[in-house]
Design a protein around this motif. Sequence first.
Motif, PDB file in Angstrom:
ATOM      1  N   VAL A  49       0.828  -1.212   0.000  1.00 61.11           N
ATOM      2  CA  VAL A  49       0.000   0.000   0.000  1.00 61.11           C
ATOM      3  C   VAL A  49       0.866   1.268   0.000  1.00 61.11           C
ATOM      4  N   TRP A  50       2.057   1.206   0.634  1.00 59.37           N
ATOM      5  CA  TRP A  50       2.908   2.397   0.648  1.00 59.37           C
ATOM      6  C   TRP A  50       3.313   2.791  -0.766  1.00 59.37           C
ATOM      7  N   LEU A  51       3.440   1.808  -1.660  1.00 57.73           N
ATOM      8  CA  LEU A  51       3.811   2.105  -3.044  1.00 57.73           C
ATOM      9  C   LEU A  51       2.664   2.825  -3.763  1.00 57.73           C
ATOM     10  N   CYS A  52       1.441   2.508  -3.376  1.00 58.53           N
ATOM     11  CA  CYS A  52       0.279   3.202  -3.929  1.00 58.53           C
ATOM     12  C   CYS A  52       0.381   4.696  -3.620  1.00 58.53           C
ATOM     13  N   TYR A  53       0.734   5.023  -2.375  1.00 55.38           N
ATOM     14  CA  TYR A  53       0.870   6.429  -1.992  1.00 55.38           C
ATOM     15  C   TYR A  53       2.026   7.110  -2.718  1.00 55.38           C
ATOM     16  N   LEU A  54       3.127   6.392  -2.871  1.00 54.68           N
ATOM     17  CA  LEU A  54       4.283   6.951  -3.579  1.00 54.68           C
ATOM     18  C   LEU A  54       3.948   7.203  -5.051  1.00 54.68           C
ATOM     19  N   VAL A  55       3.382   6.195  -5.711  1.00 52.91           N
ATOM     20  CA  VAL A  55       3.019   6.339  -7.128  1.00 52.91           C
ATOM     21  C   VAL A  55       1.987   7.456  -7.294  1.00 52.91           C
ATOM     22  N   GLY A  56       1.008   7.501  -6.404  1.00 51.37           N
ATOM     23  CA  GLY A  56      -0.008   8.542  -6.476  1.00 51.37           C
ATOM     24  C   GLY A  56       0.594   9.930  -6.336  1.00 51.37           C
ATOM     25  N   THR A  57       1.494  10.081  -5.390  1.00 54.48           N
ATOM     26  CA  THR A  57       2.159  11.373  -5.185  1.00 54.48           C
ATOM     27  C   THR A  57       2.957  11.767  -6.421  1.00 54.48           C
ATOM     28  N   LEU A  58       3.692  10.810  -6.984  1.00 60.77           N
ATOM     29  CA  LEU A  58       4.492  11.106  -8.178  1.00 60.77           C
ATOM     30  C   LEU A  58       3.614  11.417  -9.383  1.00 60.77           C
ATOM     31  N   LYS A  59       2.499  10.698  -9.535  1.00 63.83           N
ATOM     32  CA  LYS A  59       1.612  10.970 -10.676  1.00 63.83           C
ATOM     33  C   LYS A  59       0.933  12.321 -10.542  1.00 63.83           C
ATOM     34  N   VAL A  60       0.493  12.668  -9.334  1.00 63.83           N
ATOM     35  CA  VAL A  60      -0.124  13.985  -9.131  1.00 63.83           C
ATOM     36  C   VAL A  60       0.910  15.088  -9.344  1.00 63.83           C
ATOM     37  N   ALA A  61       2.108  14.902  -8.808  1.00 60.58           N
ATOM     38  CA  ALA A  61       3.174  15.900  -9.006  1.00 60.58           C
ATOM     39  C   ALA A  61       3.539  16.027 -10.484  1.00 60.58           C
ATOM     40  N   GLY A  62       3.628  14.892 -11.176  1.00 60.86           N
ATOM     41  CA  GLY A  62       3.931  14.923 -12.606  1.00 60.86           C
ATOM     42  C   GLY A  62       2.839  15.617 -13.401  1.00 60.86           C
ATOM     43  N   ALA A  63       1.589  15.365 -13.041  1.00 59.58           N
ATOM     44  CA  ALA A  63       0.468  16.005 -13.732  1.00 59.58           C
ATOM     45  C   ALA A  63       0.486  17.522 -13.508  1.00 59.58           C
ATOM     46  N   ILE A  64       0.725  17.924 -12.267  1.00 56.52           N
ATOM     47  CA  ILE A  64       0.831  19.361 -11.976  1.00 56.52           C
ATOM     48  C   ILE A  64       2.021  19.950 -12.718  1.00 56.52           C
ATOM     49  N   GLY A  65       3.136  19.198 -12.759  1.00 55.79           N
ATOM     50  CA  GLY A  65       4.317  19.654 -13.503  1.00 55.79           C
ATOM     51  C   GLY A  65       4.015  19.869 -14.973  1.00 55.79           C
ATOM     52  N   LEU A  66       3.210  18.980 -15.572  1.00 57.46           N
ATOM     53  CA  LEU A  66       2.840  19.161 -16.982  1.00 57.46           C
ATOM     54  C   LEU A  66       2.040  20.443 -17.184  1.00 57.46           C
ATOM     55  N   ILE A  67       1.121  20.708 -16.275  1.00 61.83           N
ATOM     56  CA  ILE A  67       0.328  21.940 -16.399  1.00 61.83           C
ATOM     57  C   ILE A  67       1.217  23.162 -16.245  1.00 61.83           C
ATOM     58  N   VAL A  68       2.060  23.159 -15.220  1.00 62.63           N
ATOM     59  CA  VAL A  68       2.948  24.302 -14.972  1.00 62.63           C
ATOM     60  C   VAL A  68       3.935  24.474 -16.126  1.00 62.63           C
ATOM     61  N   SER A  69       4.289  23.373 -16.778  1.00 63.81           N
ATOM     62  CA  SER A  69       5.269  23.442 -17.873  1.00 63.81           C
ATOM     63  C   SER A  69       4.749  24.219 -19.086  1.00 63.81           C
ATOM     64  N   ILE A  70       3.471  24.505 -19.118  1.00 70.15           N
ATOM     65  CA  ILE A  70       2.948  25.362 -20.192  1.00 70.15           C
ATOM     66  C   ILE A  70       3.605  26.739 -20.100  1.00 70.15           C
ATOM     67  N   TRP A  71       3.937  27.151 -18.867  1.00 72.13           N
ATOM     68  CA  TRP A  71       4.577  28.455 -18.654  1.00 72.13           C
ATOM     69  C   TRP A  71       6.040  28.324 -18.252  1.00 72.13           C
ATOM     70  N   VAL A  72       6.394  27.217 -17.587  1.00 76.24           N
ATOM     71  CA  VAL A  72       7.771  26.986 -17.135  1.00 76.24           C
ATOM     72  C   VAL A  72       8.302  25.798 -17.923  1.00 76.24           C
ATOM     73  N   PHE A  73       8.880  26.080 -19.076  1.00 77.37           N
ATOM     74  CA  PHE A  73       9.258  25.042 -20.032  1.00 77.37           C
ATOM     75  C   PHE A  73      10.212  24.006 -19.449  1.00 77.37           C
ATOM     76  N   SER A  74      11.054  24.398 -18.494  1.00 78.96           N
ATOM     77  CA  SER A  74      12.047  23.466 -17.950  1.00 78.96           C
ATOM     78  C   SER A  74      11.411  22.278 -17.224  1.00 78.96           C
TER      79      SER A  74
END
Length: 125
Positions: A49-74
């Motif tokens: 179950v701890w891996l579920c939380y880790l994967v979820g955190t990384l997927k949410v962070a990655g998704a937010i990163g994709l949105i922010v990358s519209i303005w912050v290309f890096s």
Amino acid sequence: MSYIIIALKLIVAISLLNVWLIQKDKPTKWRGGNAQNIKEEFKVYGLPVWLCYLVGTLKVAGAIGLIVSIWVFSLERPSALILAALLTGSILMHFKIQDPLYKSFPAFLFLLMCLAVAFSGFIVL
């Protein structure tokens, strides 16, 4: 920046945020095995179950990163590649438990979109 790449980022990001934040406790036809929620899905895959939380955190962070990358290309390539790696893991887990192919289709589609985003500088869209 290409409007197609922006659209791909938003499609992937909003879809993943929906799965991990809104639909996490709801059954869908895409869940592995007969799981009714994300935690059960990880159990079906034989993952802790701890891996579920880790994967979820990384997927949410990655998704937010994709949105922010519209303005912050890096943030574009790192976010897309992290998500691509996690989506590859999703596909492999579906194969591990011998799910029907259609269950891994969303992960496969989002993987292709993430790779298109990550390598958009090398292709013409």
